[in-house]
Motif scaffolding. Structure first.
Motif, PDB file in Angstrom:
ATOM      1  N   THR A  53      22.449 -26.102  11.527  1.00  0.00           N
ATOM      2  CA  THR A  53      21.392 -25.706  12.457  1.00  0.00           C
ATOM      3  C   THR A  53      20.660 -26.934  12.998  1.00  0.00           C
ATOM      4  O   THR A  53      20.298 -27.837  12.249  1.00  0.00           O
ATOM      5  N   GLY A  54      20.468 -26.953  14.310  1.00  0.00           N
ATOM      6  CA  GLY A  54      19.756 -28.062  14.931  1.00  0.00           C
ATOM      7  C   GLY A  54      20.653 -29.186  15.393  1.00  0.00           C
ATOM      8  O   GLY A  54      20.176 -30.151  16.003  1.00  0.00           O
ATOM      9  N   THR A  55      21.954 -29.098  15.102  1.00  0.00           N
ATOM     10  CA  THR A  55      22.887 -30.133  15.556  1.00  0.00           C
ATOM     11  C   THR A  55      23.725 -29.598  16.704  1.00  0.00           C
ATOM     12  O   THR A  55      23.849 -28.396  16.897  1.00  0.00           O
ATOM     13  N   THR A  56      24.293 -30.497  17.475  1.00  0.00           N
ATOM     14  CA  THR A  56      25.141 -30.106  18.599  1.00  0.00           C
ATOM     15  C   THR A  56      26.546 -30.643  18.392  1.00  0.00           C
ATOM     16  O   THR A  56      26.751 -31.660  17.722  1.00  0.00           O
ATOM     17  N   LYS A  57      27.500 -29.971  18.976  1.00  0.00           N
ATOM     18  CA  LYS A  57      28.891 -30.401  18.871  1.00  0.00           C
ATOM     19  C   LYS A  57      29.077 -31.710  19.631  1.00  0.00           C
ATOM     20  O   LYS A  57      28.532 -31.889  20.717  1.00  0.00           O
ATOM     21  N   LEU A  58      29.809 -32.627  19.039  1.00  0.00           N
ATOM     22  CA  LEU A  58      30.064 -33.900  19.708  1.00  0.00           C
ATOM     23  C   LEU A  58      30.825 -33.675  21.006  1.00  0.00           C
ATOM     24  O   LEU A  58      31.795 -32.930  21.056  1.00  0.00           O
ATOM     25  N   ARG A  59      30.369 -34.306  22.069  1.00  0.00           N
ATOM     26  CA  ARG A  59      31.059 -34.215  23.350  1.00  0.00           C
ATOM     27  C   ARG A  59      32.262 -35.153  23.357  1.00  0.00           C
ATOM     28  O   ARG A  59      32.347 -36.079  22.552  1.00  0.00           O
ATOM     29  N   LYS A  60      33.182 -34.923  24.295  1.00  0.00           N
ATOM     30  CA  LYS A  60      34.395 -35.737  24.362  1.00  0.00           C
ATOM     31  C   LYS A  60      34.065 -37.216  24.508  1.00  0.00           C
ATOM     32  O   LYS A  60      34.711 -38.076  23.904  1.00  0.00           O
ATOM     33  N   ALA A  61      33.058 -37.514  25.324  1.00  0.00           N
ATOM     34  CA  ALA A  61      32.681 -38.914  25.540  1.00  0.00           C
ATOM     35  C   ALA A  61      32.165 -39.543  24.250  1.00  0.00           C
ATOM     36  O   ALA A  61      32.424 -40.717  23.962  1.00  0.00           O
ATOM     37  N   GLN A  62      31.418 -38.765  23.454  1.00  0.00           N
ATOM     38  CA  GLN A  62      30.887 -39.272  22.192  1.00  0.00           C
ATOM     39  C   GLN A  62      32.013 -39.500  21.182  1.00  0.00           C
ATOM     40  O   GLN A  62      32.034 -40.500  20.466  1.00  0.00           O
ATOM     41  N   ILE A  63      32.956 -38.547  21.132  1.00  0.00           N
ATOM     42  CA  ILE A  63      34.098 -38.675  20.227  1.00  0.00           C
ATOM     43  C   ILE A  63      34.921 -39.908  20.594  1.00  0.00           C
ATOM     44  O   ILE A  63      35.337 -40.680  19.731  1.00  0.00           O
ATOM     45  N   LYS A  64      35.122 -40.094  21.902  1.00  0.00           N
ATOM     46  CA  LYS A  64      35.877 -41.265  22.360  1.00  0.00           C
ATOM     47  C   LYS A  64      35.184 -42.547  21.916  1.00  0.00           C
ATOM     48  O   LYS A  64      35.835 -43.495  21.466  1.00  0.00           O
TER      49      LYS A  64
END
Length: 211
Positions: A67-78
């Motif tokens: 709770t309170g976290t967001t899924k890593l975006r593709k740019a962040q994963i890269k």
């Protein structure tokens, strides 16, 4: 498809999945997808002097999400995997299976961690797990993990980066002028500034011990 494996066969650089529940209050059991940085860190606890084995990883995904976290975006994963794969990617084989992994061994983990400090602090992906508890749980090799295409293409093409030329180019970038410590670079990154020059300046200062 994820293949079940023995924890004894897990090595640094591999992407694996497993279920794990932390010890803190209200912790939930989560299915975690992690990149292994160091599969064997022997740590002496201050409380009782007992030696315990820890496994250090970068957590790329956890289901259910906290709770309170967001899924890593593709740019962040890269960005995270790009930094972790500073030594490059490689193909590892086991029988007919071929999988992608990050080059390196647990002996290189301390330097790799220093290079990852900025993305770790930004995205909170660093995790340390108890080997004793991990080995009682099923582990799966995440050979189907969607590695960033740019990194995979570099691996397939055998692309070589001229580090000397890149460092000269980065040193001339006005965004890094006057930055004398790694913390100063990190402060700029926290304010949203992001560039190859800043990344390279951060690495340069870390390697020189200018924290």
């Amino acid at each position: 498809m994820a293949k079940r494996i023995s924890w004894m066969s897990v090595t640094a650089g591999e992407m694996i999945r497993f279920r794990y529940k932390a010890k803190h209050k209200n912790a939930k059991s989560r299915i975690r997808t992690c990149l292994v940085l160091n599969e064997r860190h022997i740590f002496k606890r201050k409380t009782d002097g007992r030696k315990v084995r820890l496994v250090h990883m970068l957590q790329m995904e956890a289901i259910p999400r906290k709770t309170g976290t967001t899924k890593l975006r593709k740019a962040q994963i890269k960005r995270i995997l790009g930094r972790a794969a500073n030594l490059g990617l490689e193909y590892r084989t086991e029988g007919e299976e071929e999988r992608i992994a990050v080059k390196g061994t647990r002996h290189r983990a301390p330097r790799q961690y220093r290079r990852l400090v900025n993305v770790i602090k930004q995205h909170g992906v660093y995790r340390t797990f108890s080997w004793h508890r991990l080995k009682a749980r099923a582990a799966f090799r995440a050979s189907d993990y969607p590695w960033p295409q740019e990194l995979v293409e570099e691996l397939k093409g055998g692309a070589v980066i001229n580090e000397a030329e890149a460092e000269v180019e980065a040193s001339n970038d006005p965004s890094v002028k006057g930055l004398k410590t790694a913390h100063k670079v990190l402060d700029k990154m926290k304010r949203g500034e992001d560039s190859v020059a800043l990344d390279r300046k951060f690495d340069e200062l870390i390697d020189k011990g200018k924290l």
